[in-house]
Design a protein around this motif. Structure first.
Motif: not given
Length: 147
Positions: A1-8, A22-23, A52-57, A63-67
């Protein structure tokens, strides 16, 4: 699982008044709600606010771009500030980023600045480098080196 952030994204434009995913890289696993981060957005690097930040499949279809980086040594916003910014946005009919900027010193976030440097192995005295070019090239080069 990857940690994903929701970013404004800290750009006060109405059409961007939503979160972008973002990853969170493993080295930045500490990132959670309230962090100010540097993220790729189009062909630029911009400031964003993690809401928000959470672990997701991982999703197979994109593919998400990383922070890229964090902008502070600790979270800048807490849950109450985020809740207040959401209320301000709703009550005053402004974008959430505009409301969140009220909590930033200077109220605008990071600034971009272009800086030009001369390559260390080139000198304006080396006129051979400019052979075949117009004199204006040499003058611009000398100005950059001087200033």
């Amino acid at each position: 699982m990857e940690k994903i952030a929701q970013v404004w994204i800290n750009i006060p434009v109405r059409v961007l008044d939503k979160t972008f995913s973002y990853l969170i890289p493993d080295a930045m696993d500490f990132i959670d709600i309230g962090w100010r981060v540097l993220v790729p957005f189009g062909n630029r690097k911009v400031e964003g606010f993690v809401v928000s930040a959470a672990r997701e499949e991982p999703k197979a279809d994109y593919q998400l771009k990383p922070i890229l980086d964090v902008l502070d040594t600790e979270a800048w916003f807490d849950a109450n500030m985020l809740k207040t910014a959401k209320w301000l946005s709703s009550y005053y009919l402004c974008g959430i980023v505009e409301a969140m900027r009220l909590f930033l010193p200077g109220k605008s976030g990071i600034k971009n600045q272009s800086v030009y440097h001369i390559a260390p192995n080139i000198s304006p005295q080396n006129r051979n480098f400019f052979a075949g070019h117009r004199e204006e090239y040499y003058q611009v080069f000398a100005y950059i080196e001087k200033n």
